[in-house]
Design a protein around this motif. Structure first.
Motif, short mmCIF file in Angstrom:
data_model
loop_
_atom_site.label_atom_id
_atom_site.label_comp_id
_atom_site.label_asym_id
_atom_site.label_seq_id
_atom_site.Cartn_x
_atom_site.Cartn_y
_atom_site.Cartn_z
N ILE A 195 35.09 32.01 44.99
CA ILE A 195 35.68 32.67 43.83
C ILE A 195 36.42 33.91 44.31
O ILE A 195 36.22 34.37 45.44
CB ILE A 195 34.63 33.04 42.78
CG1 ILE A 195 33.54 33.90 43.41
CG2 ILE A 195 34.03 31.81 42.15
CD1 ILE A 195 32.53 34.40 42.43
N THR A 196 37.29 34.44 43.45
CA THR A 196 38.19 35.50 43.90
C THR A 196 37.83 36.89 43.39
O THR A 196 38.35 37.88 43.89
CB THR A 196 39.63 35.18 43.44
OG1 THR A 196 39.64 35.05 42.01
CG2 THR A 196 40.10 33.88 44.06
N TYR A 197 36.97 37.00 42.39
CA TYR A 197 36.76 38.30 41.77
C TYR A 197 35.72 39.17 42.46
O TYR A 197 35.58 40.36 42.12
CB TYR A 197 36.44 38.16 40.28
CG TYR A 197 35.43 37.08 39.93
CD1 TYR A 197 34.08 37.25 40.17
CD2 TYR A 197 35.85 35.89 39.33
CE1 TYR A 197 33.17 36.27 39.83
CE2 TYR A 197 34.95 34.91 38.98
CZ TYR A 197 33.61 35.09 39.24
OH TYR A 197 32.71 34.12 38.90
N VAL A 198 34.94 38.61 43.40
CA VAL A 198 34.04 39.42 44.22
C VAL A 198 34.16 38.94 45.67
O VAL A 198 34.59 37.80 45.92
CB VAL A 198 32.56 39.31 43.77
CG1 VAL A 198 32.35 39.99 42.44
CG2 VAL A 198 32.09 37.87 43.73
N PRO A 199 33.79 39.76 46.65
CA PRO A 199 33.83 39.32 48.05
C PRO A 199 32.92 38.12 48.29
O PRO A 199 31.99 37.85 47.52
CB PRO A 199 33.34 40.56 48.81
CG PRO A 199 33.63 41.71 47.91
CD PRO A 199 33.43 41.18 46.52
N LEU A 200 33.17 37.41 49.37
CA LEU A 200 32.39 36.22 49.71
C LEU A 200 30.90 36.56 49.79
O LEU A 200 30.51 37.58 50.35
CB LEU A 200 32.86 35.65 51.05
CG LEU A 200 34.26 35.06 51.08
CD1 LEU A 200 34.64 34.66 52.51
CD2 LEU A 200 34.36 33.85 50.15
N GLY A 201 30.09 35.69 49.22
CA GLY A 201 28.64 35.85 49.27
C GLY A 201 28.07 36.77 48.22
O GLY A 201 26.87 36.98 48.17
N ARG A 202 28.93 37.33 47.38
CA ARG A 202 28.44 38.30 46.39
C ARG A 202 28.63 37.79 44.96
O ARG A 202 28.82 38.57 44.03
CB ARG A 202 29.12 39.65 46.60
CG ARG A 202 28.49 40.40 47.77
CD ARG A 202 29.30 41.55 48.30
NE ARG A 202 29.79 42.45 47.27
CZ ARG A 202 30.53 43.53 47.56
NH1 ARG A 202 30.82 43.81 48.82
NH2 ARG A 202 30.97 44.31 46.59
#
Length: 223
Positions: A163-170
């Motif tokens: 997903i794009t709205y939070v950094p990877l893994g979060r």
């Protein structure tokens, strides 16, 4: 914490008396009639006073996070409505020490009857329209604020796609009756969740409480 309200138990002034001194007074009284003696009572002030508790309640920002969303299309407008409903349900929630927060428990079912509209969501390896689409941005933003607050996460799932709205893994995926996002207040003080949506389409969450480890900082890394 009862009915989402914090009530502080008022302080009580303690009283103590030396046992030897009490026995001496009793012995004197037994030898005389119609005699009054003042007991050598020591008044003990409480270590934590009522005003001390009120002064420390919610005085610190434990963690904060925000994300951006868009409302440029009809579907995104419905998604925006879903986001606002979920954030409003969470805003102001207070967790007592030891209490667990459940996203699904607080937000409740995402149905047309509860005001939610159709927006894009991930189901069965596909991107499809579903009632309550966009809710995961709310849970993910809250998840990030929990991470920065160093609070115990007890249940969390990632999305099947990036997903794009939070950094990877979060990210924190939620689906009512299937996947929940939960965390526990393991501190000694109540925690309050403040959440709001701005006019320029940002979701904010701030966790307020009493920071007992002010020298500790949190850094997040993914791999």
């Amino acid at each position: 914490v009862e009915n989402n309200t914090v009530t502080v138990v008022p302080q009580i002034i303690g009283r103590s008396i030396d046992k030897t001194a009490l026995i001496s007074v009793v012995n004197e009284l037994e030898k005389a009639e119609n005699t009054e003696k003042v007991l050598p009572v020591i008044f003990v002030q409480p270590k934590i006073r009522t005003e001390d508790v009120y002064a420390r309640l919610f005085k610190d920002t434990l963690g904060t996070a925000w994300t951006q969303f868009y409302s440029d299309t009809e579907i995104n407008k419905a998604r925006t409505g879903n986001i606002k409903l979920a954030v409003a349900a969470i805003n102001g929630k207070i967790l007592a020490p030891g209490q667990e927060f459940s996203f699904n428990g607080v937000v409740g079912p995402r149905t047309v009857e509860t005001g939610y509209g159709e927006a894009y969501t991930y189901v069965g390896g596909k991107v499809v329209l579903g009632v309550g689409g966009g809710i995961c941005q709310v849970s993910s933003t809250l998840y990030d604020s929990v991470l920065f607050a160093n609070i115990d996460v007890t249940e969390r799932y990632n999305h099947m796609f990036t997903i794009t709205y939070v950094p990877l893994g979060r990210d924190a995926a939620v689906a009512y009756g299937q996947a929940d996002f939960k965390f526990k207040n393991a501190t000694n003080w109540p925690i309050k969740i403040d959440g709001w949506v701005t006019n320029d389409n940002k979701i904010f969450f701030v966790l307020r409480g009493t920071n007992e480890t002010p020298d500790k900082s949190v850094e997040l890394n993914h791999k």
